[in-house]
Write a protein that holds these residues in place. Structure first.
Motif, PDB file in Angstrom:
ATOM      1  N   TYR A  81       0.824  -1.215   0.000  1.00 50.03           N
ATOM      2  CA  TYR A  81       0.000   0.000   0.000  1.00 50.03           C
ATOM      3  C   TYR A  81       0.858   1.266   0.000  1.00 50.03           C
ATOM      4  CZ  TYR A  81      -4.210  -2.774   0.937  1.00 50.03           C
ATOM      5  OH  TYR A  81      -5.260  -3.662   0.855  1.00 50.03           O
ATOM      6  N   THR A 111      -1.722   5.644  14.408  1.00 52.46           N
ATOM      7  CA  THR A 111      -2.726   5.067  13.507  1.00 52.46           C
ATOM      8  C   THR A 111      -2.488   3.586  13.228  1.00 52.46           C
ATOM      9  OG1 THR A 111      -1.428   5.688  11.566  1.00 52.46           O
ATOM     10  CG2 THR A 111      -3.032   7.292  12.378  1.00 52.46           C
ATOM     11  N   GLN A 113      -0.408   2.249  11.219  1.00 51.06           N
ATOM     12  CA  GLN A 113      -0.228   2.061   9.795  1.00 51.06           C
ATOM     13  C   GLN A 113       1.223   2.340   9.428  1.00 51.06           C
ATOM     14  OE1 GLN A 113      -2.931   4.577   7.700  1.00 51.06           O
ATOM     15  NE2 GLN A 113      -4.759   3.692   8.612  1.00 51.06           N
ATOM     16  N   TRP A 114       1.602   1.864   8.264  1.00 47.68           N
ATOM     17  CA  TRP A 114       2.936   2.135   7.759  1.00 47.68           C
ATOM     18  C   TRP A 114       2.939   3.460   7.013  1.00 47.68           C
ATOM     19  CZ3 TRP A 114       7.040  -0.511   9.310  1.00 47.68           C
ATOM     20  CH2 TRP A 114       6.858  -1.803   9.798  1.00 47.68           C
ATOM     21  N   LYS A 115       3.931   4.260   7.307  1.00 46.94           N
ATOM     22  CA  LYS A 115       4.148   5.508   6.575  1.00 46.94           C
ATOM     23  C   LYS A 115       5.417   5.363   5.752  1.00 46.94           C
ATOM     24  CE  LYS A 115       4.430   8.472   9.864  1.00 46.94           C
ATOM     25  NZ  LYS A 115       4.530   9.764  10.572  1.00 46.94           N
ATOM     26  N   LEU A 350      -8.577   4.561   3.050  1.00 39.38           N
ATOM     27  CA  LEU A 350      -7.186   4.701   3.482  1.00 39.38           C
ATOM     28  C   LEU A 350      -6.235   4.783   2.291  1.00 39.38           C
ATOM     29  CD1 LEU A 350      -7.165   2.125   6.424  1.00 39.38           C
ATOM     30  CD2 LEU A 350      -7.206   4.624   6.608  1.00 39.38           C
ATOM     31  N   TYR A 351      -6.549   4.068   1.231  1.00 36.05           N
ATOM     32  CA  TYR A 351      -5.662   3.996   0.072  1.00 36.05           C
ATOM     33  C   TYR A 351      -6.467   4.330  -1.192  1.00 36.05           C
ATOM     34  CZ  TYR A 351      -3.730   1.059   3.750  1.00 36.05           C
ATOM     35  OH  TYR A 351      -3.309   0.577   4.969  1.00 36.05           O
TER      36      TYR A 351
END
Length: 384
Positions: A81, A111, A113-115, A350-351
């Motif tokens: 993603y 969050t 999530q991966w940044k 999100l994406y």
């Protein structure tokens, strides 16, 4: 008239500009039909631009693997993603050509999530005519040469990556090979059946016309979407990707022919009473020759316009079936298969780049519609 010494004759009448214009108009009307259609179609600017876009899109299909930086199923496990990357030209005020910044995945503890953080201290220029994943050029020659590739130690996700770390841009290019071709195969099947049955019903009439009309009415009375779903679900799951692709194309063509057959029948009913058709029959021309040489050419311009409007319908049908999981299935790559990954609303929120495969679908359908409008206006070149 005055005869010159060399034997030629010269008209003594004064020059009449209006007569010259009428002669030019008469010469214009005597031009072949396709020339008149082209002249009229060129005046439809939106249709002309759309035709050029579609021509470029279809010419690109054999070279999709060469243009794409990745192969369709090539994975980058550390970049799931990943968002779209920008291609830059300038770094610290210095022009160094197209380049990307390497990205590093970092966990966001807020969050969960991966940044992906770009390392803007290390610009990496793109590579050209480089070696990458292996593919078949035009489906014939195996090669690993690509137009451009990601530099070593960096990625090149122009339109982001999906849940498996596959490049969305590359997959859209590969998906075009199937999504754009399915319409051509489907329209071929539809035209063979529609023109065949429609011309037979319209030319011969009688009991044959009655039977074909009843078949058309039965097929047109069936609900289209459930019929698509039923036929697509009947395709065995153990069939190979190529077999599934062709059977889906044939199904779309079979379901599309009744409308075309009815239009051909109506046109033939009016044309078969024309004097030139009767003259050909009296001279001993067979029924097949009359249909091929005298009736179909008078209807060909309308068939071309009809095809330009039917192809996008089949592209949308394949996209819808694949989106629902009943058309083409992974590992096949098509626009519908790519959009099936956007069924999860949370993932799209999100994406959002997962919806990018919808862009070429919209552009191609609009382009075909504009070309169809231009052709419909151009098929009657004598209309002002």
């Amino acid at each position: 008239m005055t005869q010159l010494p060399d034997g030629r004759f010269v008209d003594d009448a004064p020059y009449d500009p209006q007569a010259s214009i009428q002669m030019l108009e008469r010469k214009d009307l005597d031009a072949p039909n396709w020339v008149l259609i082209w002249r009229k179609f060129k005046q439809h600017k939106l249709g002309l631009v759309s035709a050029i876009f579609l021509l470029f899109s279809y010419l690109m299909l054999p070279f999709a693997g060469f243009i794409a930086p990745y192969t369709p199923n090539e994975r980058q496990s550390e970049h799931l993603y990943a968002p779209p990357q920008g291609v830059n030209l300038w770094h610290d005020g210095e022009f160094i050509g197209p380049f990307v910044y390497p990205t590093v995945a970092e966990a966001d503890l807020e969050t969960f999530q991966w940044k992906f953080v770009p390392d803007e201290t290390r610009p990496r220029p793109l590579e050209y005519f480089c070696k990458g994943g292996t593919y078949r050029l035009a489906g014939l020659f195996e090669t690993d040469r690509h137009l451009f590739c990601p530099p070593e130690g960096a990625t090149l996700f122009l339109w982001g990556s999906d849940r498996l770390g596959r490049d969305v841009f590359s997959r859209i290019l590969y998906g075009a090979q199937l999504s754009l071709t399915v319409g051509l195969i489907g329209i071929t099947v539809s035209f063979v059946l529609g023109i065949g049955f429609g011309s037979i019903a319209g030319y011969f009439g009688g009991r044959i016309d009655w039977i074909i009309n009843r078949v058309i009415e039965i097929l047109r009375s069936l609900p289209e979407l459930p019929l698509w779903l039923a036929l697509s679900a009947a395709v065995p799951s153990n069939w190979g990707p190529v077999s599934v692709f062709f059977i889906i194309s044939i199904i779309l063509g079979i379901l599309d022919w009744p409308g075309l057959a009815r239009a051909v029948r109506a046109k033939f009913l009016s044309l078969r009473e024309e004097e030139y058709v009767r003259a050909a029959e009296m001279m001993g021309a067979s029924s097949g020759r009359v249909i091929r040489k005298h009736l179909l050419p008078n209807f060909m311009s309308h068939l071309i316009a009809s095809a330009s409007l039917s192809i996008p319908t089949m592209i949308l049908a394949e996209t819808a079936l694949s989106f629902l999981g009943l058309g083409l299935r992974p590992p096949i790559t098509s626009w519908g298969v790519l959009l099936s990954e956007a069924q999860n609303i949370e993932a799209v929120a999100l994406y959002p780049w997962l919806l990018l495969p919808m862009v070429p679908v919209v552009l191609v359908v609009l382009a075909f519609s504009f070309v169809g409008d231009g052709l419909r206006d151009a098929v009657d070149p004598y209309q002002h």
